[in-house]
Design a protein around this motif. Sequence first.
Motif, PDB file in Angstrom:
ATOM      1  N   GLY A  89      39.625  97.564  57.442  1.00 35.20           N
ATOM      2  CA  GLY A  89      39.927  96.083  57.138  1.00 35.20           C
ATOM      3  C   GLY A  89      39.150  95.330  58.566  1.00 35.20           C
ATOM      4  N   LEU A  90      38.294  95.862  59.077  1.00 39.85           N
ATOM      5  CA  LEU A  90      37.546  95.024  60.074  1.00 39.85           C
ATOM      6  C   LEU A  90      36.220  94.836  59.467  1.00 39.85           C
ATOM      7  N   THR A  91      35.625  93.700  59.653  1.00 38.38           N
ATOM      8  CA  THR A  91      34.402  93.242  59.337  1.00 38.38           C
ATOM      9  C   THR A  91      33.336  93.213  60.506  1.00 38.38           C
ATOM     10  N   LEU A  92      32.499  94.446  60.557  1.00 40.01           N
ATOM     11  CA  LEU A  92      31.761  94.517  61.752  1.00 40.01           C
ATOM     12  C   LEU A  92      30.485  93.984  61.548  1.00 40.01           C
ATOM     13  N   PRO A  93      30.020  93.058  62.412  1.00 37.83           N
ATOM     14  CA  PRO A  93      28.647  92.611  62.589  1.00 37.83           C
ATOM     15  C   PRO A  93      27.637  93.662  62.565  1.00 37.83           C
ATOM     16  N   GLY A  94      26.330  93.417  61.701  1.00 39.62           N
ATOM     17  CA  GLY A  94      25.301  94.319  61.323  1.00 39.62           C
ATOM     18  C   GLY A  94      25.621  95.513  60.707  1.00 39.62           C
TER      19      GLY A  94
END
Length: 414
Positions: A313-318
């Motif tokens: 559920g996390l949107t991780l940068p990169g």
Amino acid sequence: MNRDRFVDALRAYAIGGVVLGHWLVTGLVVAGDGGLHQASPLTALPGLAPLTWVLQTLGLFFFAAGFGSARSLARHGGGAGGWLARRLRGLLLPTVALLGVGAAVLLAATVVGTPDDTLTVALRLAVSPLWFLVPLLLLVASTGPLRVAVRRWGLGRCVVPAVTVVALADLTVRLLPAGTHLPPVTVVAAWSVPYLLGVAHADGLLAGRRAASTLAGGGVAVLAALLALGYPVSAVGVPGAGVSNLNPPSLLAVALAVTQVGLALLARPALERLLTRPLPGRAVTEANRSAVRIYLWHQPVLVAVTALTARSGLTLPGLHTVPDDLGWVLTRFCWLPLLAAVLVTVVRAGQPAGHPRRRRQPGGGGVAGRSADCVPSTSQVYDHRRSGRPDLQEVIAVRDSDPPSRGRANGQPR
């Protein structure tokens, strides 16, 4: 004679360049429905295109393959049939393993409800690296005739027809409507050029700084001319661009390969000194031992890590965000150690039982001066072959410089 550690280093660099290049230009963006969509930072950041000249290393890959095939064929003498079978098995068995495991994973992902977009991206990225099998298999199978041709007519006369085919294909691509696909002979012709350079170098040609300077200088001059004529700057395809230098490979891809080979030959003395140090030597050995599996599994690893972290559920940068600025590129570099660790784990898990490992030798000394650190011992190679398991080093990481006498000692045909 030991292995040609210089060619081993080029092979390791080529594999590393392909992996790093794909991991940096392949963005997998999480959409609103949780699916993954492919994007490239080269679309939003065209200024990064010159970096692809360093990371698009397929020319060095085929150069090393040509060198290794020619040396290995010469060492095996009259046993060309068995030689070819072993080398083809070394390519095809890891490929079959990838397809089998990949099919099982995709089936499991479908059962648990993975979005269709993610499945499509995963399938495309897992299968796309397999394109290299077609030209490589054909060139490996043609190694004997290619050696004869180079010896009889010279390297230049053998390269000119291939370059002509690529040039005609480039002209045709620009005259035909967008989206028109050319026969795969263009791919074979383009990559036969660095392969022929490797075959010639294995037979003692391209020795000395004069030959290396000619290749490097000529390649740079052709690159400059092609860019002036309007060829794309990027050495790899850019989504949305009308023309690609890699699909099919253009004259710019061929000129880049020749340039890279020439520069590598010029750098040979410095590279050989570097390889006398234990750490670089061990890294080169490990990369060559698992070259095929590294190449085949690096894209599935990227998809797996991205998809599994997206399920949290996390949107991780990169990793999950749109690659539209330099911040994304810098953040992607932070993810590379994790991707590399997962890839190493997968590659080691896929090694066949009894796969020869490098022995640690007591005492100090450089890697180049200790052949046991560079190649399996004679007894290891003989036992490995007698067991019926194919030597996975045979295709890309062969024992390039073993003399015929050592081949006979290992029970190979005279």
